[in-house]
Every structure is written in C-alpha cells, then in structure tokens.
Design a protein around this motif. Structure first.
Motif, PDB file in Angstrom:
ATOM      1  N   GLU A  38       0.830  -1.202   0.000  1.00  0.00           N
ATOM      2  CA  GLU A  38       0.000   0.000   0.000  1.00  0.00           C
ATOM      3  C   GLU A  38       0.868   1.256   0.000  1.00  0.00           C
ATOM      4  O   GLU A  38       0.528   2.248  -0.639  1.00  0.00           O
ATOM      5  CB  GLU A  38      -0.943   0.012   1.199  1.00  0.00           C
ATOM      6  N   GLN A  39       2.020   1.212   0.696  1.00  0.00           N
ATOM      7  CA  GLN A  39       2.947   2.350   0.669  1.00  0.00           C
ATOM      8  C   GLN A  39       3.411   2.626  -0.754  1.00  0.00           C
ATOM      9  O   GLN A  39       3.449   3.772  -1.195  1.00  0.00           O
ATOM     10  CB  GLN A  39       4.173   2.057   1.553  1.00  0.00           C
ATOM     11  N   GLN A  40       3.773   1.557  -1.480  1.00  0.00           N
ATOM     12  CA  GLN A  40       4.219   1.723  -2.864  1.00  0.00           C
ATOM     13  C   GLN A  40       3.089   2.255  -3.742  1.00  0.00           C
ATOM     14  O   GLN A  40       3.315   3.111  -4.604  1.00  0.00           O
ATOM     15  CB  GLN A  40       4.745   0.401  -3.410  1.00  0.00           C
ATOM     16  N   GLU A  41       1.887   1.752  -3.525  1.00  0.00           N
ATOM     17  CA  GLU A  41       0.733   2.224  -4.290  1.00  0.00           C
ATOM     18  C   GLU A  41       0.484   3.712  -4.024  1.00  0.00           C
ATOM     19  O   GLU A  41       0.229   4.487  -4.950  1.00  0.00           O
ATOM     20  CB  GLU A  41      -0.506   1.404  -3.924  1.00  0.00           C
ATOM     21  N   LEU A  42       0.579   4.108  -2.759  1.00  0.00           N
ATOM     22  CA  LEU A  42       0.384   5.515  -2.409  1.00  0.00           C
ATOM     23  C   LEU A  42       1.474   6.393  -3.024  1.00  0.00           C
ATOM     24  O   LEU A  42       1.200   7.520  -3.453  1.00  0.00           O
ATOM     25  CB  LEU A  42       0.344   5.687  -0.897  1.00  0.00           C
ATOM     26  N   CYS A  43       2.706   5.873  -3.071  1.00  0.00           N
ATOM     27  CA  CYS A  43       3.799   6.630  -3.706  1.00  0.00           C
ATOM     28  C   CYS A  43       3.508   6.843  -5.191  1.00  0.00           C
ATOM     29  O   CYS A  43       3.691   7.949  -5.711  1.00  0.00           O
ATOM     30  CB  CYS A  43       5.131   5.907  -3.529  1.00  0.00           C
ATOM     31  N   GLN A  44       3.081   5.803  -5.873  1.00  0.00           N
ATOM     32  CA  GLN A  44       2.774   5.937  -7.300  1.00  0.00           C
ATOM     33  C   GLN A  44       1.662   6.953  -7.522  1.00  0.00           C
ATOM     34  O   GLN A  44       1.749   7.811  -8.409  1.00  0.00           O
ATOM     35  CB  GLN A  44       2.368   4.587  -7.884  1.00  0.00           C
ATOM     36  N   ILE A  45       0.625   6.868  -6.704  1.00  0.00           N
ATOM     37  CA  ILE A  45      -0.485   7.808  -6.824  1.00  0.00           C
ATOM     38  C   ILE A  45      -0.008   9.232  -6.544  1.00  0.00           C
ATOM     39  O   ILE A  45      -0.376  10.177  -7.242  1.00  0.00           O
ATOM     40  CB  ILE A  45      -1.625   7.402  -5.865  1.00  0.00           C
ATOM     41  N   GLY A  46       0.832   9.380  -5.538  1.00  0.00           N
ATOM     42  CA  GLY A  46       1.363  10.704  -5.199  1.00  0.00           C
ATOM     43  C   GLY A  46       2.227  11.284  -6.291  1.00  0.00           C
ATOM     44  O   GLY A  46       2.125  12.478  -6.619  1.00  0.00           O
ATOM     45  N   TYR A  47       3.094  10.467  -6.885  1.00  0.00           N
ATOM     46  CA  TYR A  47       3.951  10.965  -7.958  1.00  0.00           C
ATOM     47  C   TYR A  47       3.140  11.327  -9.203  1.00  0.00           C
ATOM     48  O   TYR A  47       3.445  12.315  -9.882  1.00  0.00           O
ATOM     49  CB  TYR A  47       5.052   9.960  -8.294  1.00  0.00           C
ATOM     50  N   LEU A  48       2.118  10.550  -9.501  1.00  0.00           N
ATOM     51  CA  LEU A  48       1.243  10.905 -10.629  1.00  0.00           C
ATOM     52  C   LEU A  48       0.522  12.228 -10.365  1.00  0.00           C
ATOM     53  O   LEU A  48       0.380  13.067 -11.260  1.00  0.00           O
ATOM     54  CB  LEU A  48       0.233   9.791 -10.890  1.00  0.00           C
ATOM     55  N   ALA A  49       0.078  12.413  -9.130  1.00  0.00           N
ATOM     56  CA  ALA A  49      -0.586  13.671  -8.770  1.00  0.00           C
ATOM     57  C   ALA A  49       0.397  14.837  -8.841  1.00  0.00           C
ATOM     58  O   ALA A  49       0.025  15.949  -9.254  1.00  0.00           O
ATOM     59  CB  ALA A  49      -1.193  13.565  -7.375  1.00  0.00           C
ATOM     60  N   LEU A  50       1.643  14.594  -8.473  1.00  0.00           N
ATOM     61  CA  LEU A  50       2.666  15.640  -8.569  1.00  0.00           C
ATOM     62  C   LEU A  50       2.896  16.031 -10.028  1.00  0.00           C
ATOM     63  O   LEU A  50       3.011  17.221 -10.348  1.00  0.00           O
ATOM     64  CB  LEU A  50       3.973  15.154  -7.933  1.00  0.00           C
ATOM     65  N   CYS A  51       2.921  15.049 -10.914  1.00  0.00           N
ATOM     66  CA  CYS A  51       3.071  15.343 -12.348  1.00  0.00           C
ATOM     67  C   CYS A  51       1.856  16.114 -12.879  1.00  0.00           C
ATOM     68  O   CYS A  51       2.005  17.058 -13.664  1.00  0.00           O
ATOM     69  CB  CYS A  51       3.268  14.055 -13.140  1.00  0.00           C
ATOM     70  N   ARG A  52       0.657  15.733 -12.430  1.00  0.00           N
ATOM     71  CA  ARG A  52      -0.541  16.470 -12.837  1.00  0.00           C
ATOM     72  C   ARG A  52      -0.491  17.911 -12.333  1.00  0.00           C
ATOM     73  O   ARG A  52      -0.901  18.843 -13.029  1.00  0.00           O
ATOM     74  CB  ARG A  52      -1.796  15.774 -12.302  1.00  0.00           C
ATOM     75  N   ALA A  53       0.007  18.075 -11.106  1.00  0.00           N
ATOM     76  CA  ALA A  53       0.117  19.427 -10.548  1.00  0.00           C
ATOM     77  C   ALA A  53       1.083  20.270 -11.376  1.00  0.00           C
ATOM     78  O   ALA A  53       0.825  21.447 -11.642  1.00  0.00           O
ATOM     79  CB  ALA A  53       0.579  19.356  -9.095  1.00  0.00           C
ATOM     80  N   ALA A  54       2.196  19.671 -11.801  1.00  0.00           N
ATOM     81  CA  ALA A  54       3.166  20.421 -12.614  1.00  0.00           C
ATOM     82  C   ALA A  54       2.575  20.758 -13.978  1.00  0.00           C
ATOM     83  O   ALA A  54       2.810  21.847 -14.516  1.00  0.00           O
ATOM     84  CB  ALA A  54       4.443  19.601 -12.775  1.00  0.00           C
ATOM     85  N   ALA A  55       1.798  19.822 -14.542  1.00  0.00           N
ATOM     86  CA  ALA A  55       1.199  20.074 -15.863  1.00  0.00           C
ATOM     87  C   ALA A  55       0.135  21.173 -15.788  1.00  0.00           C
ATOM     88  O   ALA A  55      -0.013  21.959 -16.721  1.00  0.00           O
ATOM     89  CB  ALA A  55       0.589  18.787 -16.405  1.00  0.00           C
TER      90      ALA A  55
END
Length: 194
Positions: A38-55
C-alpha cells in the motif's frame, strides 16, 4: 491520454520529489498498519498527482501548496475507491442451507474454536503480563504510551485516548512513539508475538 511535460514542468517535479513521501508519512502516521504494497501504491499515486500538478501549474500562485492539495486529494480518492471496492466484496464461504450436510471442517470447528480461543486467551494474558512488567520500571510517559497502545489495539482511536487522558492527541501519539521504541528493542516480546 498522457500529455508530456515540458522542461520547466519536469524541473518542478524533480525539485519537489521529496514532497510525496512526506505527505504519505503525514497522512498514514495515525494508521495502525500500512503494508509495504500500500505504501508503494500511495507513492505511485502521489507521484502521478505531482506530475498532474506540474502540468496544470499556474505561475500566479506558489507550486508547493497546490501540489500538496492535489496529492492529498489523489490519496483520499484512492482510499475512498478502495473502501468502496471492499464493501462490494462478498465472502467465498457459503452458509449451509437447511437439509444440506455440513463439511468435515464445519462439524469439528466448535472444538477447534474452543481450543484456539483458550490458546489465544493464554497468549494474550502472557503478553499483557510481559508488557506490564516492561512498563513498571519506566517513566510515566512510557507507561502511558504502553497503556495507550494496548487500548488502541482494543479499538480506541488516538482522539478517544486524548479525551480520556485530557491531553492533545499529538501528545498521546508521542507517548506511543516512545513506548514503541522500548517495545521494539525487547526480544522476549517478539518471542511472545510469534
């Protein structure tokens, strides 16, 4: 459809990479147990959200608060979706219909349940005695931490414990942190838990 990030957006993501683990730690610190998966899943979700925030970033406002908000919302959305999926699951074990015969396991499950309940009660009693012995020679902070950890295992939240002890919830978590450090160093406790 994925939209590639430009150089400035990639730079924003690279400079803010440490934001995701910080957010995950702060959001899961009160959870009793978060698995590695679940930690890894949350990291992936967080990094995708970070990329969306930058876009989607607009230069009129600061980036970090905007990114934190998007990461937090993405993680909450994941948790909501997971809870919804779990509520839709059903048990694979069927309950017997009248007139049908019971399986061998079901016929003898009462005896197994009594034996396992006795073993569980004995193990819990030994565990409680050992933990209380550990706490007797310690300061009151660690004693309260051990007691609050035990109560939290019984289903109380840190806010319930804060009301009980009439202190802020973060103080209860600090007690628990100190108690965990002591309990993690005790080999006899690990032997009782296994």
């Amino acid at each position: 459809m994925t939209i590639p990030l430009n150089t400035a957006q990639k730079q924003l993501v690279e400079t803010s990479m440490d934001l995701v683990p910080q957010m995950i730690r702060s959001m899961t610190r009160t959870s009793a147990y978060v698995s590695e998966e679940e930690q890894q899943e949350l990291c992936q979700i967080g990094y995708l959200a970070l990329c969306r925030a930058a876009a989607r970033f607009d230069k009129d406002r600061p980036f970090l608060p905007y990114a934190r908000t998007l990461i937090r919302h993405a993680i909450f959305d994941y948790w909501r979706e997971t809870a919804r999926d779990r509520s839709m699951l059903c048990s694979l074990q069927e309950t017997p219909v009248e007139g049908e015969s019971l399986s061998y396991q079901e016929l003898f499950s009462y005896e197994d349940a009594q034996a396992s309940q006795l073993e569980t009660d004995t193990a819990q009693t030994l565990l409680l005695e050992h933990i209380s012995r550990l706490g007797t020679g310690q300061c009151s902070t660690i004693q309260k931490g051990i007691a609050s950890l035990w109560l939290q295992q019984q289903g109380y939240t840190s806010f319930d414990l804060a009301r009980h002890y009439q202190v802020p919830a973060n103080r209860v978590r600090a007690w628990q942190s100190k108690a965990r450090k002591l309990l993690q160093q005790d080999d006899a406790l690990y032997a009782l838990l296994t």
